[in-house]
Write a protein that holds these residues in place. Structure first.
Motif, short mmCIF file in Angstrom:
data_model
loop_
_atom_site.label_atom_id
_atom_site.label_comp_id
_atom_site.label_asym_id
_atom_site.label_seq_id
_atom_site.Cartn_x
_atom_site.Cartn_y
_atom_site.Cartn_z
N ASP A 71 12.97 15.48 56.41
CA ASP A 71 12.96 14.08 56.86
C ASP A 71 14.20 13.32 56.41
N LEU A 72 15.06 13.94 55.62
CA LEU A 72 16.21 13.24 55.05
C LEU A 72 17.38 13.21 56.02
N SER A 73 18.04 12.07 56.09
CA SER A 73 19.21 11.90 56.95
C SER A 73 20.25 12.96 56.60
N SER A 74 20.84 13.58 57.63
CA SER A 74 21.74 14.71 57.39
C SER A 74 23.00 14.61 58.23
N LEU A 75 24.09 15.17 57.71
CA LEU A 75 25.38 15.10 58.38
C LEU A 75 25.88 16.47 58.83
N LYS A 76 26.02 17.40 57.93
CA LYS A 76 26.59 18.71 58.23
C LYS A 76 25.66 19.83 57.78
N ILE A 77 25.83 21.00 58.41
CA ILE A 77 25.04 22.19 58.10
C ILE A 77 26.00 23.33 57.76
N ALA A 78 25.71 24.05 56.70
CA ALA A 78 26.46 25.25 56.34
C ALA A 78 25.50 26.44 56.37
N LEU A 79 25.89 27.48 57.11
CA LEU A 79 25.07 28.69 57.19
C LEU A 79 25.63 29.75 56.25
N GLY A 80 24.76 30.54 55.67
CA GLY A 80 25.22 31.63 54.81
C GLY A 80 24.04 32.38 54.22
N ASP A 81 24.35 33.51 53.64
CA ASP A 81 23.34 34.30 52.93
C ASP A 81 23.47 33.95 51.45
N PHE A 82 22.98 32.79 51.06
CA PHE A 82 23.19 32.25 49.73
C PHE A 82 22.49 33.07 48.64
N LEU A 83 21.39 33.75 48.97
CA LEU A 83 20.68 34.58 48.00
C LEU A 83 21.14 36.04 48.03
N GLU A 84 22.06 36.34 48.95
CA GLU A 84 22.56 37.71 49.14
C GLU A 84 21.42 38.71 49.33
N ASP A 85 20.46 38.32 50.19
CA ASP A 85 19.31 39.19 50.49
C ASP A 85 19.28 39.64 51.95
N GLY A 86 20.39 39.37 52.68
CA GLY A 86 20.47 39.78 54.07
C GLY A 86 19.87 38.79 55.05
N LYS A 87 19.38 37.65 54.58
CA LYS A 87 18.78 36.63 55.44
C LYS A 87 19.69 35.41 55.51
N THR A 88 19.71 34.76 56.67
CA THR A 88 20.53 33.55 56.84
C THR A 88 19.81 32.35 56.26
N ASP A 89 20.44 31.68 55.33
CA ASP A 89 19.96 30.43 54.74
C ASP A 89 20.85 29.31 55.27
N PHE A 90 20.49 28.07 55.00
CA PHE A 90 21.41 26.99 55.37
C PHE A 90 21.36 25.85 54.37
N GLY A 91 22.49 25.17 54.25
CA GLY A 91 22.60 24.01 53.40
C GLY A 91 22.93 22.80 54.24
N VAL A 92 22.50 21.64 53.79
CA VAL A 92 22.69 20.38 54.53
C VAL A 92 23.16 19.31 53.56
N ILE A 93 24.16 18.55 53.97
CA ILE A 93 24.62 17.42 53.17
C ILE A 93 24.14 16.13 53.82
N SER A 94 23.78 15.15 52.99
CA SER A 94 23.29 13.86 53.49
C SER A 94 24.36 13.12 54.26
N TYR A 95 23.93 12.32 55.23
CA TYR A 95 24.84 11.39 55.92
C TYR A 95 24.92 10.16 55.04
N ASN A 96 26.12 9.81 54.60
CA ASN A 96 26.29 8.68 53.70
C ASN A 96 27.67 8.08 53.92
N VAL A 97 27.75 7.02 54.75
CA VAL A 97 29.03 6.38 55.05
C VAL A 97 28.90 4.90 54.69
N PRO A 98 29.67 4.43 53.71
CA PRO A 98 29.60 3.02 53.31
C PRO A 98 29.76 2.08 54.50
N HIS A 99 28.94 1.04 54.53
CA HIS A 99 28.95 -0.02 55.55
C HIS A 99 28.47 0.47 56.92
#
Length: 113
Positions: A71-99
């Motif tokens: 439910d959190l506002s989001s800006l960008k997505i990064a895909l990767g196998d962050f756990l190195e287990d052969g599965k695709t995970d993803f990371g998301v950074i919040s959308y946060n632009v002053p004003h």
């Protein structure tokens, strides 16, 4: 010659005069060989922000399963196998632009598959 067609997956409300969609990434998150779309949406409107995953169910009829991941506002997505287990995970950074739109608690979040 390639023939393309357009399928509307969702109608997303707008708040700032710009569309809330900020990033789309494609990935096969469940490992079945069929890719889906991970979509990042920004803003304060609960119906038009967060992270969604769209998975094709019946492309011939334009049917997709839709799952809200966050439910959190989001800006960008990064895909990767962050756990190195052969599965695709993803990371998301919040959308946060002053004003423009400031997320109350901006963060980077990782979703493990």
């Amino acid at each position: 010659m390639v023939s393309l067609s357009r399928i509307t997956l969702s109608m997303i409300p707008q708040k700032f005069g710009t569309g809330p969609m900020h990033f789309v990434a494609t990935a096969d998150l469940d490992g079945d060989g069929v890719g889906g779309c991970v979509v990042a949406l920004m803003g304060p409107n609960p119906a038009g922000n967060g992270v969604y995953y769209y998975k094709p169910v019946d492309l011939a009829n334009g049917l997709f399963a839709k799952r809200k991941v966050s439910d959190l506002s989001s800006l960008k997505i990064a895909l990767g196998d962050f756990l190195e287990d052969g599965k695709t995970d993803f990371g998301v950074i919040s959308y946060n632009v002053p004003h423009h739109y400031e997320e109350p608690n901006p963060s980077f979040r990782v979703y493990y598959n």
